[in-house]
Design an enzyme around this catalytic site. Structure first.
Site, mmCIF file in Angstrom:
data_model
loop_
_atom_site.group_PDB
_atom_site.id
_atom_site.type_symbol
_atom_site.label_atom_id
_atom_site.label_comp_id
_atom_site.label_asym_id
_atom_site.label_seq_id
_atom_site.Cartn_x
_atom_site.Cartn_y
_atom_site.Cartn_z
ATOM 1 N N SER A 161 -0.277 18.767 -1.391
ATOM 2 C CA SER A 161 -1.285 18.095 -0.550
ATOM 3 C C SER A 161 -2.652 18.664 -0.916
ATOM 4 C CB SER A 161 -1.000 18.399 0.928
ATOM 5 O OG SER A 161 -2.081 18.008 1.744
ATOM 6 N N TYR A 174 1.106 24.409 8.020
ATOM 7 C CA TYR A 174 1.288 23.309 7.060
ATOM 8 C C TYR A 174 0.470 23.572 5.789
ATOM 9 C CZ TYR A 174 1.124 18.692 4.909
ATOM 10 O OH TYR A 174 1.204 17.656 4.016
#
Ligand SMILES: NC(=O)c1ccc[n+]([C@@H]2O[C@H](COP(=O)([O-])OP(=O)(O)OC[C@H]3O[C@@H](n4cnc5c(N)ncnc54)[C@H](OP(=O)(O)O)[C@@H]3O)[C@@H](O)[C@H]2O)c1
Length: 291
Positions: A161, A174
């Site tokens: 990501s 995360y």
């Protein structure tokens, strides 16, 4: 088009070009019941690959498999597996071996993340995201990669990501899991340099999926489609790239800027972005363990 098994998505020795064809390969995609993983399944089937689909939702996987078989005559194997289980990666490799299925391309896509301030919110989704985004991912690279090492060829795509490039206040664990995926993927790619096993990390920015569905956190309005992420990252892989930014242009810029300014400042910036998105005061609206 190069068809021999060694160069299915590698260098064409005659033309010196890298090919886009995944025809004749078998790809295993984790998290393929929805979102980006499902888009990878459609893309790869349309490019001629056979598929092994992994996620927990057996019914969704079976429906997707039926659709792909009918539309593309794809051979599809469905493996309903919970990747929170530490034994899952080896169990998947054992099942594949029992059925004589060799994986040419592993796409580690399944992922989840807790949203919201870390201390006042439940710990479980944070720990779950470490289990899925990190433990299952390295387990699968190890168990499926073993077969690639034996055969001397293969491909691994790890979906990270843009969150990998900076601390992410209000998505703290995360962001940290994706930083792990980035570092791990780059290191493995270097270990395998000079072999016919290629490794690539994918760094999407916001994508229109159900990723945030379990909380009141809302999707960034600039989110792109999962189809774009799958198509562009597969093109990047076929072109031999070690890193892919398949989303909007600002995604690559974030990675670049993060090298120029201090970690503190980067944390402040991304914290402000997440505050503006309301991630500092989210509430759960469904099970916090999936997403
Ligand atoms: N959406 C975004 O904005 C965005 C941005 C950057 C990166 N990413 C990354 O892209 C990847 C895909 O995300 P997405 O947005 O497509 O998410 P999604 O729509 O929530 O899909 C997640 C997938 O992972 C599977 N999964 C979740 N827990 C699992 C478990 N314990 N065992 C097996 N499979 C499990 C889910 O299937 P089941 O529930 O059926 O198990 C589902 O297929 C993730 O790695 C995510 O971090 C997403």
């Amino acid at each position: 088009m190069v068809r021999d098994s060694k160069h299915r998505y590698g260098l064409d020795p005659r033309k010196g070009l890298l090919m886009h064809s995944f025809a004749g390969t078998t790809a295993l995609i984790t998290g393929s019941s929805k979102g980006i993983g499902q888009a990878y399944a459609h893309q790869l089937a349309s490019r001629g690959a056979d598929l092994v689909l992994v996620a927990r939702s057996a019914e969704a996987l079976e429906m997707l498999a039926a659709q792909l078989r009918e539309t593309h005559q794809t051979r599809v194997v469905v493996l309903p597996v919970d990747l929170f289980d530490r034994a899952a990666p080896q169990a998947i490799a054992n099942t594949l071996a029992e059925h004589g299925i060799e994986i040419d391309l592993l796409i580690n896509n399944a992922g989840m993340g807790a949203v919201g301030p870390f201390l006042p919110r439940p710990l479980t989704p944070n720990v779950d995201s470490v289990d899925l985004n990190i433990t299952a991912l390295i387990g699968l690279v190890h168990s499926i990669g073993a077969g690639m090492l034996e055969r001397g060829r293969g491909g691994i795509i790890n979906v990270a990501s843009v969150a990998a490039f900076q601390p992410m206040p209000f998505q703290a664990s995360y962001g940290a899991t994706k930083a792990f995926v980035l570092s791990f993927t780059e290191a493995i790619a270097e270990e395998l340099r000079g072999t016919d096993i290629r490794v690539m990390a994918v760094h999407p920015g916001p994508v229109e999926t159900s990723f945030f569905d379990t909380t009141t956190a809302t999707l960034n309005p600039k989110a792109v489609s999962p189809e774009r992420i799958a198509a562009k990252s597969l093109d990047d892989f076929a072109h031999g790239r070690a890193i892919s930014f398949p989303g909007g242009r600002s995604d690559r810029a974030i990675a670049f800027i993060s090298r120029l300014i201090s970690r503190n400042r980067m944390a402040r910036l991304s914290g402000n972005v997440n505050r503006r998105a309301g991630h500092d005061h989210v509430r759960d609206i469904a099970s916090p363990t999936t997403g």
